[in-house]
Each structure stands twice: as C-alpha cells, then as structure tokens.
Design an enzyme around this catalytic site. Structure first.
Site, mmCIF file in Angstrom:
data_model
loop_
_atom_site.group_PDB
_atom_site.id
_atom_site.type_symbol
_atom_site.label_atom_id
_atom_site.label_comp_id
_atom_site.label_asym_id
_atom_site.label_seq_id
_atom_site.Cartn_x
_atom_site.Cartn_y
_atom_site.Cartn_z
ATOM 1 N N GLU A 148 0.825 -1.201 0.000
ATOM 2 C CA GLU A 148 0.000 0.000 0.000
ATOM 3 C C GLU A 148 0.861 1.255 0.000
ATOM 4 O O GLU A 148 1.953 1.289 0.574
ATOM 5 C CB GLU A 148 -0.931 -0.003 1.216
ATOM 6 C CG GLU A 148 -2.013 -1.064 1.106
ATOM 7 C CD GLU A 148 -2.990 -1.067 2.270
ATOM 8 O OE1 GLU A 148 -4.167 -1.419 2.047
ATOM 9 O OE2 GLU A 148 -2.599 -0.720 3.407
ATOM 10 N N CYS A 204 3.617 8.533 1.012
ATOM 11 C CA CYS A 204 4.142 7.570 1.974
ATOM 12 C C CYS A 204 4.413 6.267 1.229
ATOM 13 O O CYS A 204 3.494 5.608 0.753
ATOM 14 C CB CYS A 204 3.123 7.367 3.103
ATOM 15 S SG CYS A 204 3.715 6.308 4.423
ATOM 16 N N CYS A 222 6.449 -6.701 7.244
ATOM 17 C CA CYS A 222 7.485 -6.120 8.088
ATOM 18 C C CYS A 222 7.917 -7.162 9.103
ATOM 19 O O CYS A 222 7.099 -7.946 9.578
ATOM 20 C CB CYS A 222 6.948 -4.878 8.798
ATOM 21 S SG CYS A 222 8.202 -3.956 9.728
ATOM 22 N N CYS A 269 6.191 -4.127 15.570
ATOM 23 C CA CYS A 269 5.881 -3.123 16.590
ATOM 24 C C CYS A 269 4.423 -3.307 16.999
ATOM 25 O O CYS A 269 3.531 -3.371 16.150
ATOM 26 C CB CYS A 269 6.122 -1.716 16.046
ATOM 27 S SG CYS A 269 7.852 -1.419 15.580
ATOM 28 N N CYS A 277 1.377 -1.202 15.688
ATOM 29 C CA CYS A 277 1.319 -0.976 14.241
ATOM 30 C C CYS A 277 0.612 -2.129 13.547
ATOM 31 O O CYS A 277 0.966 -3.291 13.739
ATOM 32 C CB CYS A 277 2.741 -0.826 13.701
ATOM 33 S SG CYS A 277 2.835 -0.570 11.922
ATOM 34 N N CYS A 290 -1.297 6.652 9.757
ATOM 35 C CA CYS A 290 -0.019 6.099 10.209
ATOM 36 C C CYS A 290 -0.244 4.855 11.064
ATOM 37 O O CYS A 290 -1.024 4.864 12.008
ATOM 38 C CB CYS A 290 0.712 7.164 11.025
ATOM 39 S SG CYS A 290 2.324 6.656 11.602
#
Length: 393
Positions: free
Chosen positions: A115, A128, A135, A139, A142, A370
């Site tokens: 994305e 962005c 990933c 985290c 997230c 975010c």
C-alpha cells in the site's frame, strides 16, 4: 509475559530471478542504465548522450512508450523496445478519503501487494512509500507489524510507487513546461514510512532515492525525502553518507522497558545506543533536525514523567517531536491518549524548546493513517488476545 516478536531481519533477501526477455529500465541507477544500454547495442561513444535522453523521457516526462521518444531515431527506438520495458507496479485499487488522502493498493512481481498513501496539504503533497512486503519488526501498536515479512521491494518497485502516484495525479509535465518552481508540484515530498523497515532493505532504498533525487528527472531534493527507521543503528551512519536525506525515528517510549514492548528492535539496539548514533547524524547531513515520532498511547507512554524524560533524552540532538494520536485498527491492544493529555505533553516539550506538532490523523476512514497499512492479500488474521500476547502485554 515477554514479547516473542523477532527483533532482527528473520529472512534472507534472495535476489529474484529476472523474467526472461526485456529488462525494466525503471529503478536502474544512471551507471546501471548506461551499462544496460551498451549491452543492448548502444555505441559506447554515444552511451552518455543516449542515457541522458532516455532518462529524461522516463523520469521527467513520465512516458512508458519508446515510440514517444521523438528525439531518438526509429532504429534506436526499436533497439530499446526490443530489449527493455518501462513498467510501474500494477494498480489494484484506489480509495479516496473524505479529507482527500488517497490510498493505493498495488501489485508487484510474485502477486504480492503493498500500500501507498498520498496526503495532500496546503502547498505540498506527501507520498508515503513502502519498502517491504510486510514487516519483520512487529511493533505492537502498528497494524503492518501484524503482517509477516514476505520480501524486500526492488529499487524498481520503490521508484515505481512514486511514478504510479504521479500518473494518478496527472502531474507529469507537458512538453514545454517544467516542474518545481516552473510548474505545479502535487507530489512534493516522499516519506519512507509505509510498509516495512527501510534500513533492512538499504541498497534498494538507496538506489531508488538516488533516482528520485536526480535533477534531470523526478528531481526531489534530499530535504524533500524523509526516511523513517525503528532504530537499525548500524545503518544510520550509512544513510547519512550514501543517501543524505532527512531522518525520522520511530521512538515512542522513554524507557527501554516500554520500548522493548512497543518497538522490539530496541532489544537489539537500546535507547542509549540509538541516541548515540543519532547525535552523529546531523553532523553528517549538515545540521538538519531529526524527527522523533511518538505515538500517544493511553496509560502506556503519555505521562508527564515520560514528557520530562523525553526532554532529557533529546539533549544535544537537533530535534523535533511529532506527536501522533494512535490510529486504531481492528484488534489493536491500545487506545489513543485523550486530546487534553496530548496537548499537555506537547506543552512540556515546547517549553523545553522542542517543536512538537500534533499530527492530524489523515485517511482514517480508509485505513490509510499512520500505522494502519496492511495489504488484504497478505493479511494474517489475529485476535486481539493474540496480538496483545505477542506484544508482551
């Protein structure tokens, strides 16, 4: 319960076998493109001139068809079309938020999807960009971190995101017009804050950003590009030397105990080691401030004691702090701090001399804010309890 999330890159990046036949010129550095043109039959004496011509057509004018390159002979255009292609990632879906934010789901080689988010603001537009499919850092606040890492993106796939967005915005200049000071610039800034940890894909990110910064093409200056890292300390100095862009750090906590849970890479390189590397970065990049990203989580990292500790930690670092109201997602184990608490936290930082803007959430209605990015095809469905357990909560 302690977090069990991986804290370093847990897969090898295996070079993907290129498809037989034509090579994609997008994403090649100038040196790589020059060599490719010579290998395809371009006379070595003409290689520099041909490189400049092709480069401008691809990155200044945004063309995808060699036949449009009218300052090249028909024979040379045929040589190019026989050996090369000019390809972007495939656009799968586009969502537009009520606030004008655009979220693109794009498909890359292997059928994977990532994305990209475009955020329009007064006088600027920020893209962005993603650097990995998924990933590895996990985290705990997230959404992307709940998705397994599949692979690194190539330089072509990173640059291609920028080109695809410019296609959609219709901002490639018409012949005879310019960009930047001489014309509109809807996409004026890049932030490497999408899916993935950019510093775990350093070479491809570096090459892609060199293409984007090249003055004869997309021409975004290094101060228009911000790379966000969770704290991969060994690559921070290298970023200054080989890219030279602005740096942002996903900081989010003022003690190792809390940061270990929020940003598990902290177990590998703790706050003290991270700050030592950051103190050297402004010197290498000629004094720009480092941005510290700090997501505001109710009852976790938002106390006045946290604010005062953060002030103390930042001593000696040219810095600003972006306070980010937590953007909730399905199954998230945290809640957003209250507006009053966020404002009070910001006041403590500002009184200590640190700019501390409170980020306005953008694109929440399309899950483009975010920490919310996560491609549907790679989604690993987890319950709230599973996510909380993995975060060590």
């Amino acid at each position: 319960m302690t977090a069990t999330a991986p804290i370093t890159q847990d897969v090898l990046t295996i070079p993907r076998k290129a498809p037989e036949g034509a090579k994609n010129l997008v994403g090649m550095t100038r040196d790589q493109m020059r060599e490719a043109l010579i290998e395809a039959g371009t006379a070595e004496k003409q290689a520099k001139m041909r490189l400049n011509q092709v480069w401008q057509w691809i990155y200044h004018w945004g063309v995808t068809d060699f036949d449009v390159m009218t300052n090249l002979s028909k024979d040379y255009r045929k040589l190019l079309s026989d050996n090369f292609v000019i390809e972007r990632p495939e656009l799968v879906t586009k969502l537009v938020s009520e606030d004008g934010t655009r979220k693109y789901l794009v498909r890359i080689a292997g059928g994977h999807e990532v994305e990209i988010v475009y955020i329009p603001e007064e006088g600027r537009g920020t893209l962005c960009v993603s650097s990995q499919v998924g990933c590895t850092l996990t985290c705990s606040f997230c959404h992307t971190g709940t998705q397994k890492l599949v692979r690194n993106l190539t330089a072509a796939e990173i640059v291609g995101q920028v080109m695809l967005a410019r296609d959609d915005l219709g901002e490639w200049p018409e012949p005879g017009t310019g960009t930047g000071e001489d014309g509109p610039r809807l996409l004026s800034n890049i932030v490497l804050m999408g899916m993935g940890e950019p510093l775990y894909n350093f070479e491809n990110v570096r090459d892609a950003m060199k293409v984007c910064m090249d003055g004869e093409g997309i021409a975004l200056g290094r101060r228009r590009i911000t790379l966000s890292t969770s704290g991969v300390v060994p690559e921070i100095a290298r970023t200054a030397e080989e890219i030279g862009c602005l740096l942002a750090v996903s900081f989010h906590a003022t003690t190792d105990e809390v940061r270990d849970k929020l940003v598990p890479v902290n177990k590998k390189w703790n706050i003290e080691q991270l700050l030592a590397a950051l103190r050297e970065y402004p010197k290498a990049t000629n004094s720009e401030r480092i941005t510290f990203e700090y997501v505001m989580l109710e009852g976790v990292n938002d106390t006045f004691e946290d604010a005062h500790r953060l002030v103390k930690l930042l001593e000696g670092i040219p810095a600003k702090v972006n306070l980010i109201p937590f953007n909730e997602w399905p199954g998230a184990p945290y809640k957003r701090s209250s507006n009053n608490r966020i404002r009070a936290f910001a006041t403590i930082l500002m009184e200590a001399g640190y700019a501390s803007p409170i980020r306005t959430p953008r694109g929440e209605d399309i899950m483009a804010a975010c920490g919310q990015l996560k491609s549907a095809t790679e989604r690993e469905r987890k319950s709230r309890a599973q996510i909380a357990a993995e975060a060590g909560l």
